[in-house]
Design a protein around this motif. Structure first.
Motif, PDB file in Angstrom:
ATOM      1  N   LYS A 149      60.833  46.764  32.442  1.00 15.83           N
ATOM      2  CA  LYS A 149      59.851  47.747  32.910  1.00 15.83           C
ATOM      3  C   LYS A 149      58.528  47.615  32.172  1.00 15.83           C
ATOM      4  CE  LYS A 149      62.972  51.476  34.292  1.00 15.83           C
ATOM      5  NZ  LYS A 149      63.379  52.842  33.993  1.00 15.83           N
ATOM      6  N   GLY A 150      58.609  47.510  30.859  1.00 14.65           N
ATOM      7  CA  GLY A 150      57.399  47.401  30.061  1.00 14.65           C
ATOM      8  C   GLY A 150      56.640  46.113  30.329  1.00 14.65           C
ATOM      9  N   SER A 151      57.371  45.033  30.529  1.00 14.46           N
ATOM     10  CA  SER A 151      56.721  43.747  30.798  1.00 14.46           C
ATOM     11  C   SER A 151      55.950  43.783  32.114  1.00 14.46           C
ATOM     12  CB  SER A 151      57.753  42.626  30.843  1.00 14.46           C
ATOM     13  OG  SER A 151      58.370  42.470  29.610  1.00 14.46           O
ATOM     14  N   PHE A 152      56.594  44.265  33.155  1.00 13.40           N
ATOM     15  CA  PHE A 152      55.929  44.311  34.457  1.00 13.40           C
ATOM     16  C   PHE A 152      54.776  45.312  34.478  1.00 13.40           C
ATOM     17  CE2 PHE A 152      59.735  42.133  36.023  1.00 13.40           C
ATOM     18  CZ  PHE A 152      59.127  41.156  36.790  1.00 13.40           C
ATOM     19  N   MET A 153      54.960  46.442  33.819  1.00 14.36           N
ATOM     20  CA  MET A 153      53.868  47.414  33.752  1.00 14.36           C
ATOM     21  C   MET A 153      52.697  46.849  32.957  1.00 14.36           C
ATOM     22  SD  MET A 153      54.193  50.219  35.368  1.00 14.36           S
ATOM     23  CE  MET A 153      54.014  51.874  34.832  1.00 14.36           C
ATOM     24  N   GLY A 154      52.994  46.151  31.870  1.00 14.65           N
ATOM     25  CA  GLY A 154      51.948  45.554  31.062  1.00 14.65           C
ATOM     26  C   GLY A 154      51.164  44.496  31.819  1.00 14.65           C
ATOM     27  N   VAL A 155      51.869  43.659  32.560  1.00 16.81           N
ATOM     28  CA  VAL A 155      51.186  42.637  33.359  1.00 16.81           C
ATOM     29  C   VAL A 155      50.366  43.284  34.460  1.00 16.81           C
ATOM     30  CG1 VAL A 155      51.571  40.718  34.954  1.00 16.81           C
ATOM     31  CG2 VAL A 155      52.836  40.822  32.825  1.00 16.81           C
ATOM     32  N   GLY A 156      50.909  44.317  35.101  1.00 17.83           N
ATOM     33  CA  GLY A 156      50.175  45.015  36.161  1.00 17.83           C
ATOM     34  C   GLY A 156      48.904  45.668  35.643  1.00 17.83           C
ATOM     35  N   PHE A 157      49.010  46.386  34.531  1.00 19.36           N
ATOM     36  CA  PHE A 157      47.822  47.014  33.957  1.00 19.36           C
ATOM     37  C   PHE A 157      46.843  45.972  33.423  1.00 19.36           C
ATOM     38  CE2 PHE A 157      50.424  50.999  33.343  1.00 19.36           C
ATOM     39  CZ  PHE A 157      49.724  51.708  34.299  1.00 19.36           C
ATOM     40  N   GLY A 158      47.368  44.875  32.896  1.00 20.66           N
ATOM     41  CA  GLY A 158      46.502  43.806  32.434  1.00 20.66           C
ATOM     42  C   GLY A 158      45.673  43.218  33.562  1.00 20.66           C
ATOM     43  N   LEU A 159      46.288  43.033  34.719  1.00 25.30           N
ATOM     44  CA  LEU A 159      45.551  42.529  35.877  1.00 25.30           C
ATOM     45  C   LEU A 159      44.500  43.530  36.352  1.00 25.30           C
ATOM     46  CD1 LEU A 159      48.418  40.847  37.903  1.00 25.30           C
ATOM     47  CD2 LEU A 159      46.523  39.703  36.755  1.00 25.30           C
ATOM     48  N   LEU A 160      44.849  44.812  36.318  1.00 25.20           N
ATOM     49  CA  LEU A 160      43.876  45.831  36.723  1.00 25.20           C
ATOM     50  C   LEU A 160      42.668  45.849  35.789  1.00 25.20           C
ATOM     51  CD1 LEU A 160      46.237  48.815  37.619  1.00 25.20           C
ATOM     52  CD2 LEU A 160      44.986  47.358  39.189  1.00 25.20           C
ATOM     53  N   VAL A 161      42.924  45.805  34.503  1.00 28.40           N
ATOM     54  CA  VAL A 161      41.826  45.822  33.531  1.00 28.40           C
ATOM     55  C   VAL A 161      41.010  44.541  33.630  1.00 28.40           C
ATOM     56  CG1 VAL A 161      41.316  45.823  31.049  1.00 28.40           C
ATOM     57  CG2 VAL A 161      42.960  47.436  31.977  1.00 28.40           C
ATOM     58  N   THR A 162      41.680  43.408  33.841  1.00 35.56           N
ATOM     59  CA  THR A 162      40.970  42.140  33.978  1.00 35.56           C
ATOM     60  C   THR A 162      40.051  42.161  35.187  1.00 35.56           C
ATOM     61  OG1 THR A 162      42.819  40.984  32.963  1.00 35.56           O
ATOM     62  CG2 THR A 162      41.260  39.651  34.206  1.00 35.56           C
ATOM     63  N   SER A 163      40.501  42.751  36.281  1.00 36.04           N
ATOM     64  CA  SER A 163      39.644  42.815  37.465  1.00 36.04           C
ATOM     65  C   SER A 163      38.413  43.678  37.209  1.00 36.04           C
ATOM     66  CB  SER A 163      40.415  43.344  38.668  1.00 36.04           C
ATOM     67  OG  SER A 163      40.697  44.712  38.520  1.00 36.04           O
ATOM     68  N   LEU A 164      38.565  44.736  36.439  1.00 35.59           N
ATOM     69  CA  LEU A 164      37.408  45.576  36.112  1.00 35.59           C
ATOM     70  C   LEU A 164      36.443  44.860  35.178  1.00 35.59           C
ATOM     71  CD1 LEU A 164      39.168  49.011  35.584  1.00 35.59           C
ATOM     72  CD2 LEU A 164      37.845  48.266  37.549  1.00 35.59           C
ATOM     73  N   ILE A 165      36.983  44.129  34.209  1.00 32.08           N
ATOM     74  CA  ILE A 165      36.128  43.407  33.268  1.00 32.08           C
ATOM     75  C   ILE A 165      35.386  42.279  33.959  1.00 32.08           C
ATOM     76  CG2 ILE A 165      36.177  41.888  31.259  1.00 32.08           C
ATOM     77  CD1 ILE A 165      38.395  43.676  30.143  1.00 32.08           C
ATOM     78  N   VAL A 166      36.062  41.552  34.833  1.00 33.66           N
ATOM     79  CA  VAL A 166      35.413  40.443  35.558  1.00 33.66           C
ATOM     80  C   VAL A 166      34.243  40.967  36.380  1.00 33.66           C
ATOM     81  CG1 VAL A 166      35.740  38.818  37.469  1.00 33.66           C
ATOM     82  CG2 VAL A 166      37.367  38.888  35.601  1.00 33.66           C
ATOM     83  N   GLY A 167      34.419  42.079  37.041  1.00 36.14           N
ATOM     84  CA  GLY A 167      33.352  42.644  37.851  1.00 36.14           C
ATOM     85  C   GLY A 167      32.172  43.101  37.012  1.00 36.14           C
ATOM     86  N   LYS A 168      32.422  43.763  35.907  1.00 37.10           N
ATOM     87  CA  LYS A 168      31.332  44.248  35.068  1.00 37.10           C
ATOM     88  C   LYS A 168      30.621  43.121  34.356  1.00 37.10           C
ATOM     89  CE  LYS A 168      32.928  48.905  34.290  1.00 37.10           C
ATOM     90  NZ  LYS A 168      33.226  49.946  33.334  1.00 37.10           N
ATOM     91  N   PHE A 169      31.360  42.109  33.925  1.00 39.16           N
ATOM     92  CA  PHE A 169      30.744  40.987  33.213  1.00 39.16           C
ATOM     93  C   PHE A 169      29.814  40.215  34.124  1.00 39.16           C
ATOM     94  CE2 PHE A 169      30.896  36.453  32.080  1.00 39.16           C
ATOM     95  CZ  PHE A 169      30.265  36.520  30.857  1.00 39.16           C
ATOM     96  N   HIS A 170      30.248  39.945  35.346  1.00 41.38           N
ATOM     97  CA  HIS A 170      29.409  39.160  36.250  1.00 41.38           C
ATOM     98  C   HIS A 170      28.231  39.962  36.793  1.00 41.38           C
ATOM     99  CE1 HIS A 170      31.524  35.409  36.269  1.00 41.38           C
ATOM    100  NE2 HIS A 170      32.676  36.049  36.347  1.00 41.38           N
ATOM    101  N   LYS A 171      28.363  41.273  36.884  1.00 39.50           N
ATOM    102  CA  LYS A 171      27.232  42.087  37.304  1.00 39.50           C
ATOM    103  C   LYS A 171      26.132  42.086  36.239  1.00 39.50           C
ATOM    104  CE  LYS A 171      29.264  45.382  40.494  1.00 39.50           C
ATOM    105  NZ  LYS A 171      29.610  46.776  40.708  1.00 39.50           N
ATOM    106  N   SER A 172      26.542  42.120  34.963  1.00 35.40           N
ATOM    107  CA  SER A 172      25.547  42.171  33.902  1.00 35.40           C
ATOM    108  C   SER A 172      24.883  40.805  33.684  1.00 35.40           C
ATOM    109  CB  SER A 172      26.179  42.650  32.597  1.00 35.40           C
ATOM    110  OG  SER A 172      27.139  41.716  32.144  1.00 35.40           O
TER     111      SER A 172
END
Length: 62
Positions: free
Chosen positions: A37-60
């Motif tokens: 459970k923790g592994s899958f939740m961690g990977v899922g949240f990691g992908l969500l955070v990565t998508s937010l960071i990618v968007g903000k980094f490329h916008k700036s």
């Protein structure tokens, strides 16, 4: 270039949400140990955070 970044961002977001949703459905019907459970939740949240960071980094930068 912006279209590719947006597509990548959306795909990461969707995969993260899909992974978390599938985990919730599977864990409702079958017993899973905490490590899985923790592994899958961690990977899922990691992908969500990565998508937010990618968007903000490329916008700036662009």
């Amino acid at each position: 270039m912006k279209k590719i970044i947006k597509r990548k961002r959306v795909s990461l977001l969707l995969v993260g949400l899909f992974l978390i949703a599938i985990l919730q459905i599977v864990s409702h019907f079958t017993p899973l140990n905490d490590f899985v459970k923790g592994s899958f939740m961690g990977v899922g949240f990691g992908l969500l955070v990565t998508s937010l960071i990618v968007g903000k980094f490329h916008k700036s930068v662009l």
